[in-house]
Design an enzyme around this catalytic site. Structure first.
Site, PDB file in Angstrom:
ATOM      1  N   ASP A  16      -3.942   8.140   7.641  1.00  0.00           N
ATOM      2  CA  ASP A  16      -4.747   7.219   8.440  1.00  0.00           C
ATOM      3  C   ASP A  16      -3.802   6.523   9.402  1.00  0.00           C
ATOM      4  OD1 ASP A  16      -3.526   5.092   7.058  1.00  0.00           O
ATOM      5  OD2 ASP A  16      -5.242   4.753   5.745  1.00  0.00           O
TER       6      ASP A  16
ATOM      7  N   SER B  76       0.804  -1.221   0.000  1.00  0.00           N
ATOM      8  CA  SER B  76       0.000   0.000   0.000  1.00  0.00           C
ATOM      9  C   SER B  76       0.832   1.264   0.000  1.00  0.00           C
ATOM     10  CB  SER B  76      -0.936   0.019   1.215  1.00  0.00           C
ATOM     11  OG  SER B  76      -0.186  -0.042   2.417  1.00  0.00           O
TER      12      SER B  76
ATOM     13  N   HIS C  43      -0.793   4.982   7.155  1.00  0.00           N
ATOM     14  CA  HIS C  43      -0.225   5.566   5.943  1.00  0.00           C
ATOM     15  C   HIS C  43       0.033   7.052   6.084  1.00  0.00           C
ATOM     16  CE1 HIS C  43      -2.651   2.003   4.693  1.00  0.00           C
ATOM     17  NE2 HIS C  43      -1.508   1.730   4.093  1.00  0.00           N
TER      18      HIS C  43
END
Length: 350
Positions: free
Chosen positions: A324, A34, A327
Site C-alpha cells: 500500500d 506497523s 508498507h
C-alpha cells in the site's frame, strides 16, 4: 488516513538467501509500529487496522491477520531464519498463549511512535504500554518455564525495535503542536532520548541482545511522492534528509549504550542507503514498480482505503516494492529479512 510507518531493518547491497540456523536465540521479541505489528491493533479501539481483504491475500490461507502487508512481514522471516516458528504472533491475539509466545512475540502497534503524542493520533498502543505488556509477558514466561529458564530466555532472545517514522510524518509534519515546540533537530534529540531510555529499560528487565532500527527514506513512500506536486512526484527531499540526520544520532546512541551497559550487545539497523538503492534500481532486486503501490490506485491508499475488489489493485504484488502507499510487499519484507540475518544479526548466531 494518517500515515503509518513503513519499516526499519538493516540491509546490505547484495541479495543472499535466508539460512535456517539453530543457535542461542530462543525467541524474537518485537516492539514498534506497523512495520512489525502482526495484529495487536485488531484488539484495541482504533481505525488503524488491516484485518480485512485484500491484506493477507498471500498469507497462508489468504488470511488477513492485521499485518499491513499482502503476506508475511520481516520479523516473521527473521524468526524462521533463526530456526524458530515461521510467524511471530501478536501478544493481544487471544488465539495464542504463553507456549506460543515463548519462542516469539510482538507487542507492536501500527501508527505508534516514540512520542506519546504520536500514539494519541489514532489511539494506538504507546511505547510505554508495549513495555508494560512485556513485563506481563515476563511474568507469564516465568510461570511457564520456571524463573531460571525464563531469565535465560530473555537474556538470549533477540529484541527488535522498529519505530520512528510516524513521529515525523504522522505527528511533527502533520500537526503544529510538536513543530511549534521543537525545531526539527531538537525533536530528533527528544526522540533519541526516548529511544535511549527504552533500551535501558529493556536492559534493566534482562534483555542483552537488542536491535535498534533507524528510518528508511520516508520521503520515497508512494503517498509522499503522490502529494509532492512541486517535485513532480519525486521523493520528498526534506523528509529523507531528516531520516539521514536522525539515523546518525541513533547510530551514535548505540555506540554510547554499548560502552555504558555491561554484558550487552546493541546493534543499529540502518535501512536508509540500501533501501534507497532498491528505490533507484528496483530491477536489480526483481521489482518493476516502485513509485506506486499494488493496492487500489497505489498512490495514497492504505488501511480502510485499501479495499477488496478495487479494480486498480495489482494481480501480482511481487512486481511491487510497496503493497500500500506506506508498507512494503511480502517480497520486499523477505529480501530485507534475509539480508538483515546475513549482516547485522549474524553476530547473534552461534
Amino acid at each position: 488516513m494518517s500515515s503509518l510507518c513503513v519499516f526499519a531493518f538493516t540491509v546490505i547491497l547484495i541479495l543472499l538467501p535466508a539460512a535456517r540456523v539453530s543457535g542461542k536465540v530462543p525467541a524474537i521479541i518485537v516492539f514498534g509500529d506497523s512495520s512489525v505489528d502482526a495484529g495487536n491493533n485488531n484488539y484495541i479501539p482504533t481505525i488503524a487496522r488491516s484485518n480485512f481483504e485484500p491484506y493477507g491475500r498471500d498469507f497462508e490461507g489468504g488470511k488477513p491477520t492485521g499485518r499491513f502487508c499482502n503476506g508475511r512481514i520481516a520479523t516473521d522471516y527473521i524468526s524462521q531464519a533463526f530456526g524458530l516458528k515461521s510467524t511471530v504472533p501478536a501478544y493481544l491475539d487471544p488465539s495464542y498463549n504463553i507456549s506460543d509466545f515463548a519462542t516469539g512475540v510482538t507487542f507492536a502497534s501500527a501508527a505508534t511512535g516514540y512520542d506519546n503524542a504520536t500514539s494519541d493520533v489514532l489511539s494506538v498502543l504507546p511505547l510505554w504500554k508495549q513495555l508494560e505488556y512485556y513485563k506481563e509477558y515476563q511474568r507469564k514466561l516465568s510461570s511457564y518455564q520456571g524463573t531460571s529458564k525464563a531469565k535465560d530466555t530473555i537474556s538470549n532472545s533477540l529484541h527488535i525495535i522498529s519505530i520512528g517514522t510516524n513521529d515525523f510524518v504522522e505527528n511533527y509534519y502533520a500537526f503544529p503542536s510538536r513543530s511549534s515546540q521543537y525545531p526539527i533537530g531538537l525533536y530528533e534529540d527528544f526522540l533519541a532520548g526516548i529511544a535511549r531510555d527504552f533500551v535501558k529499560k529493556l536492559y534493566g528487565l534482562g534483555a542483552r541482545k537488542i536491535s535498534l532500527g533507524g528510518l528508511p527514506p520516508m520521503g520515497c513512500m508512494p503517498l509522499e511522492r503522490t502529494t509532492n506536486f512541486a517535485g513532480a512526484g519525486e521523493c520528498v527531499g526534506r523528509y529523507n534528509e531528516v531520516a539521514v540526520e536522525f539515523n546518525g544520532k541513533l547510530e551514535k546512541l548505540v555506540g554510547r549504550l554499548n560502552k555504558e551497559l555491561d554484558d550487552v550487545k546493541v546493534v543499529f539497523s540502518n535501512p536508509y542507503d540500501n533501501f534507497m538503492r532498491i528505490i533507484k534500481n528496483p530491477t536489480s532486486y526483481g521489482f518493476e514498480v516502485v513509485a506506486s503501490a499494488c493496492c487500489a490506485t497505489g498512490m495514497f491508499e492504505m488501511g480502510y482505503a485499501c479495499q477488496r475488489g478495487n479494480p486498480f489493485t495489482c494481480s501480482n504484488a511481487d512486481r511491487y516494492v510497496f503493497w500500500d502507499s506506506f508498507h512494503p510487499t511480502q517480497k520486499t519484507h523477505k529480501i530485507l529479512a534475509d539480508l538483515a540475518v546475513k549482516s547485522v544479526f549474524s553476530q547473534f548466531l552461534p
